[in-house]
Enzyme design. Structure first.
Site, PDB file in Angstrom:
ATOM      1  N   SER A 182       0.823  -1.222   0.000  1.00  0.00           N
ATOM      2  CA  SER A 182       0.000   0.000   0.000  1.00  0.00           C
ATOM      3  C   SER A 182       0.853   1.267   0.000  1.00  0.00           C
ATOM      4  O   SER A 182       0.339   2.358  -0.222  1.00  0.00           O
ATOM      5  CB  SER A 182      -0.925   0.004   1.217  1.00  0.00           C
ATOM      6  OG  SER A 182      -0.152   0.065   2.406  1.00  0.00           O
ATOM      7  N   ASN A 183       2.151   1.133   0.234  1.00  0.00           N
ATOM      8  CA  ASN A 183       3.044   2.311   0.198  1.00  0.00           C
ATOM      9  C   ASN A 183       3.383   2.725  -1.227  1.00  0.00           C
ATOM     10  O   ASN A 183       3.717   3.886  -1.494  1.00  0.00           O
ATOM     11  CB  ASN A 183       4.378   2.016   0.892  1.00  0.00           C
ATOM     12  CG  ASN A 183       4.252   1.629   2.355  1.00  0.00           C
ATOM     13  OD1 ASN A 183       5.060   0.871   2.865  1.00  0.00           O
ATOM     14  ND2 ASN A 183       3.240   2.131   3.044  1.00  0.00           N
ATOM     15  N   LEU A 184       3.342   1.760  -2.158  1.00  0.00           N
ATOM     16  CA  LEU A 184       3.952   1.978  -3.468  1.00  0.00           C
ATOM     17  C   LEU A 184       3.186   2.985  -4.324  1.00  0.00           C
ATOM     18  O   LEU A 184       3.718   3.491  -5.309  1.00  0.00           O
ATOM     19  CB  LEU A 184       4.063   0.641  -4.230  1.00  0.00           C
ATOM     20  CG  LEU A 184       4.839  -0.461  -3.487  1.00  0.00           C
ATOM     21  CD1 LEU A 184       4.918  -1.716  -4.342  1.00  0.00           C
ATOM     22  CD2 LEU A 184       6.233   0.009  -3.104  1.00  0.00           C
ATOM     23  N   ASN A 244       3.368  11.080  12.145  1.00  0.00           N
ATOM     24  CA  ASN A 244       2.570  11.134  13.368  1.00  0.00           C
ATOM     25  C   ASN A 244       2.993  12.334  14.203  1.00  0.00           C
ATOM     26  O   ASN A 244       4.110  12.835  14.095  1.00  0.00           O
ATOM     27  CB  ASN A 244       2.690   9.827  14.168  1.00  0.00           C
ATOM     28  CG  ASN A 244       4.097   9.593  14.683  1.00  0.00           C
ATOM     29  OD1 ASN A 244       4.473  10.125  15.726  1.00  0.00           O
ATOM     30  ND2 ASN A 244       4.891   8.834  13.945  1.00  0.00           N
ATOM     31  N   CYS A 305      -2.655   8.982   6.800  1.00  0.00           N
ATOM     32  CA  CYS A 305      -2.974   8.568   5.435  1.00  0.00           C
ATOM     33  C   CYS A 305      -3.669   7.218   5.386  1.00  0.00           C
ATOM     34  O   CYS A 305      -4.514   6.969   4.528  1.00  0.00           O
ATOM     35  CB  CYS A 305      -1.706   8.486   4.595  1.00  0.00           C
ATOM     36  SG  CYS A 305      -1.004  10.083   4.255  1.00  0.00           S
ATOM     37  N   CYS A 362       4.445  30.770  23.313  1.00  0.00           N
ATOM     38  CA  CYS A 362       4.739  29.448  22.751  1.00  0.00           C
ATOM     39  C   CYS A 362       5.207  28.485  23.842  1.00  0.00           C
ATOM     40  O   CYS A 362       6.084  28.820  24.635  1.00  0.00           O
ATOM     41  CB  CYS A 362       5.817  29.578  21.682  1.00  0.00           C
ATOM     42  SG  CYS A 362       6.348  27.993  21.028  1.00  0.00           S
TER      43      CYS A 362
END
Ligand SMILES: [Zn+2]
Length: 388
Positions: A182-184, A244, A305, A362
């Site tokens: 599924s990465n390709l 992430n 993703c 911040c």
């Protein structure tokens, strides 16, 4: 003059004409051949270059030119080419440099003491060397630089390919994932045969094949508060290809602490974002990632993703924008994307920009306090990575 035979003279006669009659001896061999030594007094001009534009070297078409090569063949062809271009007084040296040396005539190094020219470097980076903004100085600067690439996935793939091609000397790639089918669809560093292999290994193989000059450090680890300082060691720029939020915040905090610019990129479905966070070198003037998003969102509010989907080409666009910023930062050219957040909308094919200012409130200093002083080993990092 077409059709007139080119006169051939002996090496000894050539030397006599150079010393006594002011003839010009031209060695038409390639530069790397001439490095081994050439007839003393000869000027080196490679045959291609001489034939292409003889006028830039010799304005006077009546000049006495004596061409010499290795053994006499190429210099004859070059001499004929010069004749056709109107040079009337060209001769060639029979037997070439070999006979010249065999007869004990004086030889010289083109530039005594100079190191041999690095042909691979000059050819590989010739299009960079032509740019005044880069040139030899900039290219050497790229070669001396080290980039940390967090993630060999969707963003890391295009960025690493172009940084390798462009001549970044050292790339430290950190990823603990293995390649899945599924990465390709978008992670173009990896091919079908790599499925099941560690991503850093397939990345190293592919990048070394593209540019064998490059040093690649493949680190099959997840970035954590325990190893982040080792990963940052000696790095000039960091590329955020993390998938992430905990790693993204860890990177931001470490970059602020170490004073290293962070080239941020993110993708979601059909949209992407890019920015340069350089707060470490410009405290109070440039924003960091926490100025934009003070705290990580809850996991359910930030699907990755593998949950939300992503257009395959989108990380390609964003990763190459990141690579562009990396090269600019390393070369000190142009205007970095500092204090600006660039949004890309692939469906509308629109770019827009948001100004970012540093947040006086911040929380990065508090985060650094926790990361480096209070309880470094308890800093929570470790959400599953779905492979951007
Ligand atoms: Zn900040």
């Amino acid at each position: 003059m077409v059709g007139t035979a080119v006169p051939e003279i002996t090496p000894r006669e050539a030397l006599r004409r150079v010393e006594g009659a002011g003839a010009i001896l031209v060695d038409v061999r390639e530069e790397h051949e001439r490095e081994a030594g050439m007839a003393a007094g000869a000027r080196g001009i490679a045959r291609d270059e001489l034939e292409r534009d003889p006028g830039s070297h010799f304005h006077d078409r009546d000049a006495a030119l004596l061409l010499i090569c290795q053994s006499g063949g190429r210099s004859m062809l070059a001499a004929e080419a010069l004749q056709r271009q109107g040079y009337r007084n060209v001769a060639t040296v029979r037997g070439g440099t070999l006979l010249w040396a065999a007869e004990g005539l004086p030889m010289a190094r083109p530039d005594p003491g100079a190191p041999p020219r690095d042909e691979d470097f000059h050819q590989r980076y010739s299009r960079h060397l032509l740019l005044p903004e880069i040139g030899m100085r900039g290219q050497k600067r790229l070669e001396a630089s080290r980039v940390l690439m967090l993630g060999a996935g969707g963003l890391g793939s295009p960025a690493a390919f172009y940084l390798a091609a462009a001549g970044v000397g050292s790339l430290r790639i950190v990823d603990d994932d293995v390649v899945e089918r599924s990465n390709l669809q978008r992670q173009i560093l990896h091919v079908d045969a790599d499925i099941g292999l560690r991503k850093v290994d397939s990345a190293e193989a592919r990048l070394s094949a593209l540019n064998p000059r490059m040093e690649i450090e493949a680190v099959a680890e997840r970035a954590t508060s325990d190893n982040i300082d080792r990963l940052m060691d000696g790095v000039d720029v960091v590329v955020d290809g993390a998938d992430n939020f905990p790693v993204r915040y860890l990177l931001n905090d470490a970059c602020v602490h170490h004073g290293v610019p962070l080239v941020y990129g993110a993708v979601h479905r059909f949209e992407g974002q890019v920015s340069v966070f350089d707060a470490g070198r410009h405290r109070g003037q440039a924003p960091c990632y926490r100025c934009l998003f003070p705290e990580p969102p809850p996991p359910e509010a930030a699907p990755n993703c593998s949950e939300a989907g992503v257009l395959g080409v989108l990380p390609g666009v964003v990763g190459m924008l990141q690579a562009t910023e990396v090269l600019k930062l390393l070369l000190h050219v142009g205007e970095p994307l500092r204090g600006r957040l660039l949004h890309f909308d692939a469906l509308g094919m629109r770019f827009r920009e948001t100004r970012l200012t540093p947040d006086p409130a911040c929380p990065v200093d508090r985060a650094l306090f926790f990361l480096y002083l209070l309880c470094p080993r308890q800093f929570a990092v470790g959400q599953p990575s779905g492979g951007q």
